[in-house]
Motif scaffolding. Sequence first.
Motif, mmCIF file in Angstrom:
data_model
loop_
_atom_site.group_PDB
_atom_site.id
_atom_site.type_symbol
_atom_site.label_atom_id
_atom_site.label_comp_id
_atom_site.label_asym_id
_atom_site.label_seq_id
_atom_site.Cartn_x
_atom_site.Cartn_y
_atom_site.Cartn_z
ATOM 1 N N UNK A 155 -12.317 -20.340 -45.214
ATOM 2 C CA UNK A 155 -12.208 -19.944 -43.815
ATOM 3 C C UNK A 155 -13.141 -18.582 -43.855
ATOM 4 N N UNK A 156 -13.317 -17.977 -45.160
ATOM 5 C CA UNK A 156 -13.998 -16.924 -45.257
ATOM 6 C C UNK A 156 -15.567 -17.271 -44.887
ATOM 7 N N UNK A 157 -16.050 -18.339 -45.468
ATOM 8 C CA UNK A 157 -17.239 -18.808 -45.587
ATOM 9 C C UNK A 157 -17.596 -19.322 -44.147
ATOM 10 N N UNK A 158 -16.620 -19.873 -43.318
ATOM 11 C CA UNK A 158 -16.897 -20.448 -41.876
ATOM 12 C C UNK A 158 -16.986 -19.415 -41.136
ATOM 13 N N UNK A 159 -16.243 -18.376 -41.275
ATOM 14 C CA UNK A 159 -16.635 -17.128 -40.239
ATOM 15 C C UNK A 159 -18.030 -16.472 -40.619
ATOM 16 N N UNK A 160 -18.432 -16.440 -41.836
ATOM 17 C CA UNK A 160 -19.548 -15.882 -42.235
ATOM 18 C C UNK A 160 -20.720 -16.678 -41.629
ATOM 19 N N UNK A 161 -20.771 -18.252 -41.631
ATOM 20 C CA UNK A 161 -21.891 -18.922 -41.352
ATOM 21 C C UNK A 161 -21.648 -18.611 -39.614
ATOM 22 N N UNK A 162 -20.634 -18.674 -39.111
ATOM 23 C CA UNK A 162 -20.280 -18.429 -37.810
ATOM 24 C C UNK A 162 -21.425 -17.357 -37.041
ATOM 25 N N UNK A 163 -21.300 -16.137 -37.810
ATOM 26 C CA UNK A 163 -22.277 -15.253 -37.590
ATOM 27 C C UNK A 163 -23.705 -15.424 -37.911
ATOM 28 N N UNK A 164 -23.828 -15.844 -38.991
ATOM 29 C CA UNK A 164 -25.315 -16.180 -39.549
ATOM 30 C C UNK A 164 -26.180 -16.950 -38.857
ATOM 31 N N UNK A 165 -25.455 -18.282 -38.354
ATOM 32 C CA UNK A 165 -26.093 -19.360 -37.479
ATOM 33 C C UNK A 165 -26.175 -19.068 -36.201
#
Length: 317
Positions: A155-165
Motif C-alpha cells: 500500500x505504501x508503494x501503491x500510494x507513492x506510484x499513484x502520485x508519481x505516475x
Amino acid sequence: MLLLDTRDVPRADRAEAFRVAMGEASVPCRIEHRQPTGELQARMTLVPFGRASVFNTDASGFRLVRTPRHVRMESPPVVAVAFQQAGRGEYAQLGHEQLVQGADLMLVDLTAPYDFGCATGGGSRSFQVLHDHLALPVDVVRRAVPRLRASPLHDLVRGHLDEVCNRAAAWSSDAGSAALGTATVELVRALIVSAAGDDRLRATVREQTLVTRVRAYLAQHLTDPALTPATIAAAHAVSVRLLYRACSEAGLSLEQEVIARRLELARTQLSTPAGRRRSIAATAAACGFTDASHFARRFREAYGTTPREWRLSRPPR
C-alpha cells in the motif's frame, strides 16, 4: 512525451499507430482490439524519470499478448509495476492470474511471456525500470509476481506510484526528478524483495531503503497529528534508535523534515479558496499541527511573515 492521441490520427490508421506507440514505450507483443479499428481510442505518454520511466495509457478495450517468440526478439530487459487508474485489467504470467483493479498493483517481468487485457477499456499506469538498474536476480523478481499483495509495503508503494505516475508530466522537468526516480526504484526494489520473501536480500534491502521508505511514508501520513518518530519506527518495524541513526547518516532531521513539509503544505493551502475561508487554526490542524500558536511561530521563522499576512498577500485563485 506524448506518444499517441488517436484524436489526431485518421480512423483507418489508429490500430497501426497504437502498435507503433506501444512498441516504442514497451516491448514487442501481439495487440488485439475489442472494437472496430475506426472506434479505437487511445492516449499514451512516456515520461523519463531518472533511470526509469512512467508509461501511461488510457484506451478503449484491448489485449496484449507477449509470446515466447516475442521474448526472443531483441528488446530491453524491463520490469514494470503497474495499476489500473480506471477499469479492470486481467493479467496472467508465470502461472499467476490476477484481476487488477482499484488499489491493486501488478508486477510484470517483460523478459517472460505474459497476457494482459482490459476488455472494457480504462487507464493503466506503469513504472518501468531495467533489470540491471533494479539490481535483483530474475528468480527473485519472478517469485514476487504473484505475491505483491502479501507484502506490507504494497500500500505504501501503491500510494507513492499513484502520485508519481499521475503527476509525471509536471514533475519530469523539476531539478529533483532524477532523484525522485531513483528513490522510486528503491521502493519498488524493496517491495519485490519483501513479496518474494528472499531472506538473502531482505535485511540488506530493508536497511538500504529505510530512509526512502520513511520519506514516502511521511508524504502519505503528513496530516496525521499522531505522526511521531515512535509511530514511524513502528510502521517500519525498526527501533526508534535505528530510525534516528539511519536518518542521521542520510543527513535527515526527522522532526525538521515533518515540520518543513507541514509548513509548505499549509502555505499552499492558505492561498486556496478553501484556505481563505477557514481560520488559520483550522488550516494548521488540517496540516497536522496540534498547536496553532506553535504553527504560527514556526511559519514566521520559516517564511518571515505570519500565516495571516501570507494569505492576504496572495492573489485570489
